[in-house]
Structures are given as structure tokens and as C-alpha cells.
Design a protein around this motif. Structure first.
Motif, PDB file in Angstrom:
ATOM      1  N   TRP A  81       8.385   4.355   1.887  1.00 20.45           N
ATOM      2  CA  TRP A  81       6.924   4.134   0.842  1.00 20.45           C
ATOM      3  C   TRP A  81       6.417   5.556   0.976  1.00 20.45           C
ATOM      4  CZ3 TRP A  81       3.217  -0.618   0.874  1.00 20.45           C
ATOM      5  CH2 TRP A  81       4.164  -1.853   0.464  1.00 20.45           C
ATOM      6  N   GLU A  82       5.635   6.389   2.186  1.00 16.94           N
ATOM      7  CA  GLU A  82       4.531   7.250   2.034  1.00 16.94           C
ATOM      8  C   GLU A  82       5.685   8.884   1.714  1.00 16.94           C
ATOM      9  OE1 GLU A  82       2.479   7.401   4.898  1.00 16.94           O
ATOM     10  OE2 GLU A  82       1.102   5.354   4.174  1.00 16.94           O
ATOM     11  N   ARG A  83       6.742   8.346   2.125  1.00 15.54           N
ATOM     12  CA  ARG A  83       7.783   9.628   2.376  1.00 15.54           C
ATOM     13  C   ARG A  83       8.709   9.808   1.026  1.00 15.54           C
ATOM     14  NH1 ARG A  83      12.122   9.576   6.217  1.00 15.54           N
ATOM     15  NH2 ARG A  83      10.657   6.783   6.140  1.00 15.54           N
ATOM     16  N   GLY A  84       8.984   8.081  -0.038  1.00 14.54           N
ATOM     17  CA  GLY A  84       9.288   8.973  -0.768  1.00 14.54           C
ATOM     18  C   GLY A  84      10.322   8.348  -0.948  1.00 14.54           C
ATOM     19  N   LYS A  85      10.858   8.034   0.233  1.00 13.90           N
ATOM     20  CA  LYS A  85      12.209   7.023   0.242  1.00 13.90           C
ATOM     21  C   LYS A  85      12.325   5.630  -0.625  1.00 13.90           C
ATOM     22  CE  LYS A  85      13.527  10.330   3.089  1.00 13.90           C
ATOM     23  NZ  LYS A  85      14.414  11.445   2.167  1.00 13.90           N
ATOM     24  N   THR A  86      11.263   4.788  -0.834  1.00 13.36           N
ATOM     25  CA  THR A  86      12.198   3.360  -1.110  1.00 13.36           C
ATOM     26  C   THR A  86      10.351   3.761  -2.136  1.00 13.36           C
ATOM     27  OG1 THR A  86      10.851   2.334   0.312  1.00 13.36           O
ATOM     28  CG2 THR A  86      13.192   2.313  -0.290  1.00 13.36           C
ATOM     29  N   MET A  87      10.020   2.861  -2.815  1.00  7.88           N
ATOM     30  CA  MET A  87       8.513   2.173  -3.689  1.00  7.88           C
ATOM     31  C   MET A  87       9.037   1.054  -3.193  1.00  7.88           C
ATOM     32  SD  MET A  87       7.936   4.655  -6.154  1.00  7.88           S
ATOM     33  CE  MET A  87       7.315   3.299  -7.202  1.00  7.88           C
ATOM     34  N   PRO A  88       7.306   0.075  -3.326  1.00 11.57           N
ATOM     35  CA  PRO A  88       7.261  -0.563  -3.240  1.00 11.57           C
ATOM     36  C   PRO A  88       7.278  -2.019  -3.756  1.00 11.57           C
ATOM     37  CG  PRO A  88       5.018   0.129  -3.219  1.00 11.57           C
ATOM     38  CD  PRO A  88       6.266   1.163  -3.560  1.00 11.57           C
ATOM     39  N   ASP A  89       7.486  -3.489  -3.948  1.00 10.84           N
ATOM     40  CA  ASP A  89       8.312  -4.101  -3.902  1.00 10.84           C
ATOM     41  C   ASP A  89       7.350  -4.313  -5.454  1.00 10.84           C
ATOM     42  OD1 ASP A  89       8.834  -7.972  -4.142  1.00 10.84           O
ATOM     43  OD2 ASP A  89      10.118  -6.420  -4.664  1.00 10.84           O
ATOM     44  N   LEU A  90       8.045  -5.045  -6.597  1.00 12.91           N
ATOM     45  CA  LEU A  90       6.621  -5.186  -7.468  1.00 12.91           C
ATOM     46  C   LEU A  90       5.546  -6.413  -6.903  1.00 12.91           C
ATOM     47  CD1 LEU A  90       8.564  -5.276 -11.195  1.00 12.91           C
ATOM     48  CD2 LEU A  90       7.009  -4.086 -10.319  1.00 12.91           C
ATOM     49  N   SER A  91       6.168  -7.462  -6.526  1.00 13.32           N
ATOM     50  CA  SER A  91       5.187  -8.373  -6.049  1.00 13.32           C
ATOM     51  C   SER A  91       4.083  -7.914  -4.924  1.00 13.32           C
ATOM     52  CB  SER A  91       5.899  -9.382  -5.589  1.00 13.32           C
ATOM     53  OG  SER A  91       7.096  -9.163  -3.546  1.00 13.32           O
ATOM     54  N   LEU A  92       4.016  -6.621  -4.363  1.00 13.26           N
ATOM     55  CA  LEU A  92       3.130  -6.260  -3.492  1.00 13.26           C
ATOM     56  C   LEU A  92       1.912  -5.095  -4.385  1.00 13.26           C
ATOM     57  CD1 LEU A  92       5.377  -5.134  -0.334  1.00 13.26           C
ATOM     58  CD2 LEU A  92       3.662  -7.402  -0.223  1.00 13.26           C
ATOM     59  N   TYR A  93       2.506  -4.583  -5.472  1.00  9.35           N
ATOM     60  CA  TYR A  93       1.635  -4.025  -5.657  1.00  9.35           C
ATOM     61  C   TYR A  93       0.388  -4.571  -5.881  1.00  9.35           C
ATOM     62  CZ  TYR A  93       5.321  -1.065  -7.966  1.00  9.35           C
ATOM     63  OH  TYR A  93       5.701   0.189  -7.734  1.00  9.35           O
ATOM     64  N   GLU A  94      -0.135  -5.899  -6.285  1.00  5.68           N
ATOM     65  CA  GLU A  94      -1.265  -6.408  -6.813  1.00  5.68           C
ATOM     66  C   GLU A  94      -2.400  -5.894  -4.861  1.00  5.68           C
ATOM     67  OE1 GLU A  94      -3.932  -9.859  -8.356  1.00  5.68           O
ATOM     68  OE2 GLU A  94      -2.002  -9.573  -8.291  1.00  5.68           O
ATOM     69  N   ALA A  95      -2.004  -6.245  -3.846  1.00  4.41           N
ATOM     70  CA  ALA A  95      -2.159  -6.370  -2.475  1.00  4.41           C
ATOM     71  C   ALA A  95      -2.433  -5.210  -1.989  1.00  4.41           C
ATOM     72  CB  ALA A  95      -1.087  -7.145  -2.032  1.00  4.41           C
ATOM     73  N   LEU A  96      -1.132  -4.450  -2.719  1.00 10.45           N
ATOM     74  CA  LEU A  96      -1.770  -3.351  -2.143  1.00 10.45           C
ATOM     75  C   LEU A  96      -2.485  -2.396  -2.877  1.00 10.45           C
ATOM     76  CD1 LEU A  96      -0.283  -0.348  -0.349  1.00 10.45           C
ATOM     77  CD2 LEU A  96       1.536  -0.121  -2.386  1.00 10.45           C
ATOM     78  N   CYS A  97      -2.656  -2.250  -3.795  1.00  8.39           N
ATOM     79  CA  CYS A  97      -3.958  -2.124  -4.807  1.00  8.39           C
ATOM     80  C   CYS A  97      -5.265  -2.393  -4.366  1.00  8.39           C
ATOM     81  CB  CYS A  97      -3.750  -2.159  -6.408  1.00  8.39           C
ATOM     82  SG  CYS A  97      -2.253  -1.019  -7.122  1.00  8.39           S
ATOM     83  N   GLU A  98      -4.885  -3.703  -4.141  1.00 10.41           N
ATOM     84  CA  GLU A  98      -6.223  -3.940  -3.512  1.00 10.41           C
ATOM     85  C   GLU A  98      -6.988  -3.871  -1.831  1.00 10.41           C
ATOM     86  OE1 GLU A  98      -7.646  -8.442  -1.534  1.00 10.41           O
ATOM     87  OE2 GLU A  98      -7.286  -8.124  -3.803  1.00 10.41           O
ATOM     88  N   ALA A  99      -5.906  -3.186  -1.508  1.00 15.62           N
ATOM     89  CA  ALA A  99      -6.075  -2.801  -0.042  1.00 15.62           C
ATOM     90  C   ALA A  99      -6.771  -1.047  -0.524  1.00 15.62           C
ATOM     91  CB  ALA A  99      -4.326  -3.096   0.731  1.00 15.62           C
ATOM     92  N   LEU A 100      -5.831  -0.363  -0.923  1.00 18.87           N
ATOM     93  CA  LEU A 100      -6.620   0.839  -1.340  1.00 18.87           C
ATOM     94  C   LEU A 100      -7.519   1.105  -1.888  1.00 18.87           C
ATOM     95  CD1 LEU A 100      -2.706   1.968  -1.240  1.00 18.87           C
ATOM     96  CD2 LEU A 100      -4.020   2.212   0.430  1.00 18.87           C
ATOM     97  N   ASP A 101      -8.254  -0.480  -2.456  1.00 22.67           N
ATOM     98  CA  ASP A 101      -8.822  -0.243  -3.625  1.00 22.67           C
ATOM     99  C   ASP A 101      -9.025   1.226  -4.719  1.00 22.67           C
ATOM    100  OD1 ASP A 101     -11.624  -0.612  -4.771  1.00 22.67           O
ATOM    101  OD2 ASP A 101     -12.558   1.189  -3.374  1.00 22.67           O
ATOM    102  N   VAL A 102      -7.758   1.014  -5.161  1.00 23.79           N
ATOM    103  CA  VAL A 102      -7.124   1.400  -6.483  1.00 23.79           C
ATOM    104  C   VAL A 102      -6.737   0.857  -7.994  1.00 23.79           C
ATOM    105  CG1 VAL A 102      -6.585   3.166  -5.157  1.00 23.79           C
ATOM    106  CG2 VAL A 102      -5.161   1.998  -5.654  1.00 23.79           C
ATOM    107  N   GLN A 103      -6.289   0.806  -9.225  1.00 22.23           N
ATOM    108  CA  GLN A 103      -5.628  -0.099  -9.831  1.00 22.23           C
ATOM    109  C   GLN A 103      -4.546   0.798  -9.787  1.00 22.23           C
ATOM    110  OE1 GLN A 103      -8.171   0.816 -13.522  1.00 22.23           O
ATOM    111  NE2 GLN A 103      -9.957  -0.699 -12.679  1.00 22.23           N
ATOM    112  N   ILE A 104      -3.850  -0.147 -10.689  1.00 26.94           N
ATOM    113  CA  ILE A 104      -2.380  -0.042 -10.598  1.00 26.94           C
ATOM    114  C   ILE A 104      -1.598   0.731 -11.383  1.00 26.94           C
ATOM    115  CG2 ILE A 104      -0.185  -1.380 -11.626  1.00 26.94           C
ATOM    116  CD1 ILE A 104      -1.065  -3.909 -10.564  1.00 26.94           C
ATOM    117  N   SER A 105      -3.188   1.218 -12.561  1.00 25.91           N
ATOM    118  CA  SER A 105      -2.198   2.704 -12.978  1.00 25.91           C
ATOM    119  C   SER A 105      -3.021   3.677 -12.323  1.00 25.91           C
ATOM    120  CB  SER A 105      -3.329   2.116 -14.849  1.00 25.91           C
ATOM    121  OG  SER A 105      -4.621   1.929 -13.930  1.00 25.91           O
TER     122      SER A 105
END
Length: 155
Positions: free
Chosen positions: A38-62
Motif C-alpha cells: 500500500w505504502e509503495r503504491g503497488k496496491t490499494m487497501p480493500d474497501l472493507s478495510l477503509y473504515e478500520a484503516l482510517c480509525e487506526a490512522l485517525d483520519v477520515q475517509i475523504s
């Protein structure tokens, strides 16, 4: 959505939270190699992980999707653009609904009228009816999918 920019944003946010790739991966239930991709831009997170990822990073989806921290004013502007986009999309769906009605009517006309008028043999009748039912069925299937998408969009 630029995968490379989003990946860099994920890395910045992860580092700001003092998380390792392994720690973030454990929180999300993925491998640290996945985080690296993800961090190298090779792939994108699965949509099902967006909410948890945003919560873990303390950012909003937008913020994740635009790969930048946003001010309240930026969020408001983006919200207005999103609302306009939804209205535009809904109008396009409504136009497609009209198209599906036309398909259904054409399918019925082919199935009933053309079968009696154009078909002389049993094979021609069968072919004409199958074509008509196909158009009719496709119109119904498309209409169902459009209505389902509109309900999901509204909720």
C-alpha cells in the motif's frame, strides 16, 4: 485517487502515530507486506478495510482518498462536491431507468408482435421469441440493478 499518493499518505500517518508496518498490519488483520505494498503504491487497501484503516490512522475517509489532511473548510467543500455528484449520478440513474422501460417494451413487442408478423416457420417464431425475451429480460435485470444501486446511494 492516485495509489502512490495514498500510499505515501498512509506511511506518513502511520509514522505520525508511531506505528510500525507490523503493528498496523496486526490491527487490520493483514500482513506487514500488504501494508508495504500500500505504502509503495503497488496496491490499494480493500474497501472493507477503509473504515478500520482510517480509525487506526485517525483520519477520515475523504482525507485518505485525497491523500492529505483536510481543514474543516476543505471537508465542507468536499461534502458539497460529493452531494452534487450524488445528485448528478441519481439523475443519470433515472435516465437509465427510462432506457430500461424502453428495452422492456421493445422486448415485449418483439416477443408478441414480430413473432406473429415476421415469423413464418416454427424455428423463426422460436428465434424471434427468444430474442424478444432476451431483450425484455435484460431490461428487467438492468432495472433491478439500477434500483438497487439507487437505494444503496440513498442510504
Amino acid at each position: 485517487m492516485n495509489p502512490h499518493e495514498i500510499g505515501c499518505f498512509i506511511a506518513r500517518c502511520r509514522k505520525a502515530k508511531a506505528l510500525t508496518q507490523a503493528q498496523l498490519a496486526q490491527q487490520l488483520g493483514v500482513s506487514d507486506k500488504t501494508i508495504s505494498r500500500w505504502e509503495r503504491g503497488k496496491t490499494m487497501p480493500d474497501l472493507s478495510l477503509y473504515e478500520a484503516l482510517c480509525e487506526a490512522l485517525d483520519v477520515q475517509i475523504s482525507e485518505l482518498l485525497y491523500a492529505k489532511k483536510m481543514t474543516d473548510e476543505d471537508k465542507q467543500k468536499q461534502g458539497e462536491r460529493s452531494a452534487f455528484y450524488l445528485l448528478k449520478t441519481k439523475a443519470q440513474f433515472e435516465t437509465l431507468e427510462i432506457f430500461t422501460e424502453v428495452l422492456i417494451v421493445i422486448g415485449i413487442i418483439i416477443s408478441i408482435t414480430f413473432t406473429k408478423v415476421l415469423a413464418d416457420t416454427q424455428i423463426e417464431m422460436l428465434i424471434t421469441m427468444v430474442c424478444g425475451f432476451f431483450v425484455w429480460g435484460f431490461g428487467i435485470m438492468l432495472r433491478i440493478k439500477i434500483r438497487k444501486a439507487m437505494k444503496e446511494m440513498e442510504s
